[in-house]
Design a protein around this motif. Structure first.
Motif, PDB file in Angstrom:
ATOM      1  N   GLN A  55       0.953  -1.282   0.043  1.00 58.35           N
ATOM      2  CA  GLN A  55      -0.088   0.049  -0.025  1.00 58.35           C
ATOM      3  C   GLN A  55       0.891   1.316   0.027  1.00 58.35           C
ATOM      4  O   GLN A  55       0.423   2.223  -0.717  1.00 58.35           O
ATOM      5  CB  GLN A  55      -1.086  -0.028   1.143  1.00 58.35           C
ATOM      6  N   LEU A  80      -8.277   1.236   2.007  1.00 52.15           N
ATOM      7  CA  LEU A  80      -8.437  -0.226   1.692  1.00 52.15           C
ATOM      8  C   LEU A  80      -7.012  -0.747   1.204  1.00 52.15           C
ATOM      9  O   LEU A  80      -6.458  -0.090   0.540  1.00 52.15           O
ATOM     10  CB  LEU A  80      -9.407  -0.452   0.509  1.00 52.15           C
ATOM     11  N   GLU A  81      -6.778  -2.094   1.496  1.00 47.23           N
ATOM     12  CA  GLU A  81      -5.468  -2.309   1.333  1.00 47.23           C
ATOM     13  C   GLU A  81      -5.522  -3.994   0.655  1.00 47.23           C
ATOM     14  O   GLU A  81      -6.221  -4.741   1.493  1.00 47.23           O
ATOM     15  CB  GLU A  81      -4.536  -2.454   2.551  1.00 47.23           C
ATOM     16  N   HIS A  82      -5.289  -4.150  -0.401  1.00 43.37           N
ATOM     17  CA  HIS A  82      -5.111  -5.482  -1.181  1.00 43.37           C
ATOM     18  C   HIS A  82      -3.745  -6.041  -1.166  1.00 43.37           C
ATOM     19  O   HIS A  82      -3.005  -5.223  -1.426  1.00 43.37           O
ATOM     20  CB  HIS A  82      -5.867  -5.424  -2.401  1.00 43.37           C
ATOM     21  N   SER A  83      -3.786  -7.311  -1.212  1.00 44.51           N
ATOM     22  CA  SER A  83      -2.519  -7.745  -1.347  1.00 44.51           C
ATOM     23  C   SER A  83      -2.502  -9.049  -2.510  1.00 44.51           C
ATOM     24  O   SER A  83      -3.545  -9.560  -2.687  1.00 44.51           O
ATOM     25  CB  SER A  83      -1.995  -8.529  -0.029  1.00 44.51           C
ATOM     26  N   ALA A  84      -1.394  -9.078  -3.078  1.00 45.50           N
ATOM     27  CA  ALA A  84      -1.393 -10.319  -4.471  1.00 45.50           C
ATOM     28  C   ALA A  84      -1.910 -11.644  -3.725  1.00 45.50           C
ATOM     29  O   ALA A  84      -1.429 -11.891  -2.376  1.00 45.50           O
ATOM     30  CB  ALA A  84      -0.098 -10.356  -4.731  1.00 45.50           C
ATOM     31  N   GLN A 101      -4.676 -12.972  -2.785  1.00 40.82           N
ATOM     32  CA  GLN A 101      -5.598 -13.265  -1.540  1.00 40.82           C
ATOM     33  C   GLN A 101      -7.092 -12.572  -1.866  1.00 40.82           C
ATOM     34  O   GLN A 101      -7.275 -11.457  -2.563  1.00 40.82           O
ATOM     35  CB  GLN A 101      -5.305 -12.769  -0.278  1.00 40.82           C
ATOM     36  N   VAL A 155      -9.164 -11.156   0.099  1.00 40.95           N
ATOM     37  CA  VAL A 155      -9.438 -10.572   1.269  1.00 40.95           C
ATOM     38  C   VAL A 155      -8.749  -9.271   0.982  1.00 40.95           C
ATOM     39  O   VAL A 155      -7.629  -9.283   0.562  1.00 40.95           O
ATOM     40  CB  VAL A 155      -9.519 -11.363   2.458  1.00 40.95           C
ATOM     41  N   LEU A 213      -7.942  -5.690   3.625  1.00 46.57           N
ATOM     42  CA  LEU A 213      -7.657  -5.181   4.984  1.00 46.57           C
ATOM     43  C   LEU A 213      -8.492  -3.683   4.822  1.00 46.57           C
ATOM     44  O   LEU A 213      -8.175  -3.009   3.889  1.00 46.57           O
ATOM     45  CB  LEU A 213      -6.347  -4.931   5.395  1.00 46.57           C
TER      46      LEU A 213
END
Lengths: 380, 380
Positions: free
Chosen positions: A223, A343-347, A349, A351, A353
């Motif tokens: 992020q 909003l936080e997205h990760s590779a 997944q 879901v 955060l």
């Protein structure tokens, strides 16, 4: 549900207002003023742009033979022709207050004042201004009556501006929902170099380093990188015009940043050569990061209030329609006002955060309440 | 509602897992593994830190006389002692795979491999790693089983690492909900210098320019400045340790940025001296901004997918509990999945702007639907 930021009852501007330049800013201003019941006259060098703005409801194209004299003229042309348009407007409308909305103020003010000597031009009716409104699209087609809602609108009188002219521009700015702020021209140009042009260039410089980066490196992007580079996606043509228009203040603040950068390289080089425990490495780097802490704390909070540290509550949100809304609805049911949200997205997944900023006193109870409601509250 | 990112049924790690270092990462890992039904043995140089982590449920403090040999040892100490701890673990647990979780990999790998000559140490069981998990707080008290959920976990084998050791570390990473990514040590260190350490320093450098700025200038701060400087609020001590640990790659990428910065100063100086229309001013600046466009487009989208441009729908939201939740609930009712969300606040207004990212095809219908539902949809 509609946010009532302004209504016809509260309007102080007496029309007609003449808007010269029917692009995004001019057409949006026309829409906002007409929505508030103020008569708007449109002008543009391009007959097509003019017709489009009229058809969108931004104002009338007046018949030159049969037109009421405007009380205010707003020059919303491209910045490189704004000074000439201001001078023409002062001549053509001897009873009107004239303002412009260009994003750089000192060069326009200088050009207008220079033309007033020897003296036949009444520049007391000129007051520069700068609505700090969105510019990601351009043209009347992107215009919207709410473009100015909630944005600062800098009012930039020169030494000879009449106070009633200043008041008229200020009233116009308030009538379209913006927050007027008074400032001198150089002070304004230095300010936007610092708070707008410098972050744009910093984002551009970091993003430029990604052009040739290995894909595997980019896959680790979090992020932080996304936040820092978001505005690097801005329009090159628009930004090159803004930057050349404010070149000296931008170059000055960029040089100051380069000096700070050079001071970071010293301890990094020392550490690269003599190892992480080298004397004079950790200390200066910690001091540099701490200086950044102090700077970011000075950015005013929401609504122009004093900077305030919020506490963050972070929850896991499944990536499905409505999930985030359910979370925020439950935050609202707990009577907690959300001050900010990331909003936080990760590779890899499904879901994300949700990082919810709330007043510090609300954070603990909110965490407990959300867990009770079945949400996974996680370490930030 | 609970996001099921992992469950006991899917766990591949055979315990016991020994976790050395009971700070944020170690204790969080212990919590995550025990939640998945894996036995965890805790160790820490500080008896108090150890007792705290045990009391929080992160694992057991094993009786040396009566302890099953660990199948994996995870070194989660501070980075400056990680290599020594890895070497000790390889010696103490001749049957175990050993990994560490420090944020810089090449120096630790070098130190471990150097110790293995002359040869009595079986380094094929060592595989470095780096979970890219949140670090804003420290200590076991901030630990959480979901710390790793949805984050990349870089697996960093050296040339002599055994493939079954690599697989064991990879399985452990997946078992706690993270997304394993394989990379060499230098490649990893260069990558984090670029995607993590450089944005941190850029944010710090921009924020440092605000320390002595006039308050009136700061009052004009918009979302761009806020986004660029958000991570400048990071912990100085933590970051100085990270930076000295990865000094050479960080200095290299910072020097590249400085070269780009110098190239920006040229056209700015030309324009400051000869005016905005000076030849060689606008063109190079537009090219520089365009290069930033290309860089930011390379950052992968959500879930590690290809970068994808989302369309933004922007709506006015009154600043009151539940208003944003109502908006997002209605977005969900329209069957539209929210891909990202930014909140934007401006000085002096009791409303905010919610910028909602959605798939391009959904943007037009969503704008219409929200307007029909009474929201003010505004130009972005």
């Amino acid at each position: 549900m509609t946010a009532a930021t302004h209504g016809p009852g509260a309007v102080g501007t007496r029309g007609p207002v003449k808007v010269i330049g029917a692009g995004l800013l001019g057409a949006s201003l026309g829409l906002a003023l007409r929505g508030a019941g103020v008569e708007v006259q449109l002008a543009d060098a391009s007959p097509q742009a003019l017709a489009l703005a009229r058809d969108l409801g931004a104002g009338d194209i007046p018949d030159p033979a049969d037109t009421a004299a405007p009380s205010i003229v707003v020059v919303a042309t491209p910045p490189d022709v704004a000074a000439v348009a201001v001078i023409e407007a002062l001549r053509a409308h001897p009873g009107a207050v004239v303002t412009d909305v260009a994003s750089v103020k000192a060069p326009i003010e200088e050009e207008v004042l220079a033309t007033s000597r020897p003296a036949e031009l009444d520049v007391s009716r000129y007051v520069g201004s700068h609505p700090m409104a969105g510019r990601e699209r351009s043209g009347a087609a992107a215009a919207h009556a709410d473009l100015f809602a909630g944005r600062p609108w800098v009012i930039v009188p020169h030494a000879g501006s009449a106070e009633d002219a200043v008041l008229a521009v200020r009233t116009l700015a308030a009538d379209v929902g913006s927050a007027p702020v008074r400032m001198g021209a150089s002070e304004h140009d230095d300010a936007v170099a610092l708070v707008s042009h410098l972050p744009q260039l910093a984002a551009t410089l970091v993003a430029t380093r990604l052009v040739d980066a290995p894909e595997e490196a980019l896959a680790l992007a979090g992020q932080g990188l996304r936040d820092v580079t978001r505005i690097a996606a801005s329009d090159p043509q628009l930004w090159s015009t803004i930057l050349v228009g404010n070149a000296a203040p931008v170059a000055a603040v960029l040089r100051q940043l380069r000096e700070d950068l050079d001071q970071l390289l010293e301890p990094l080089d020392r550490s690269a050569e003599h190892g992480p425990d080298a004397p004079g490495a950790t200390g200066p780097l910690a001091q540099a990061v701490a200086a950044g802490n102090r700077g970011v704390e000075r950015i005013p909070g929401k609504h122009g209030g004093a900077p305030r540290r919020y506490s963050e509550v972070t929850a896991l949100v499944p990536d499905e329609p409505g999930a985030l809304a359910r979370l925020l609805a439950e935050v609202g049911e707990e009577g907690v006002n959300l001050e900010d949200l990331h909003l936080e997205h990760s590779a890899g997944q499904r879901v994300g955060l949700a990082r919810i900023s709330v007043l510090p006193a609300a954070a603990g109870p909110l965490e407990k309440a959300l867990e009770r409601r079945g949400w996974q509250v996680v370490a930030p």
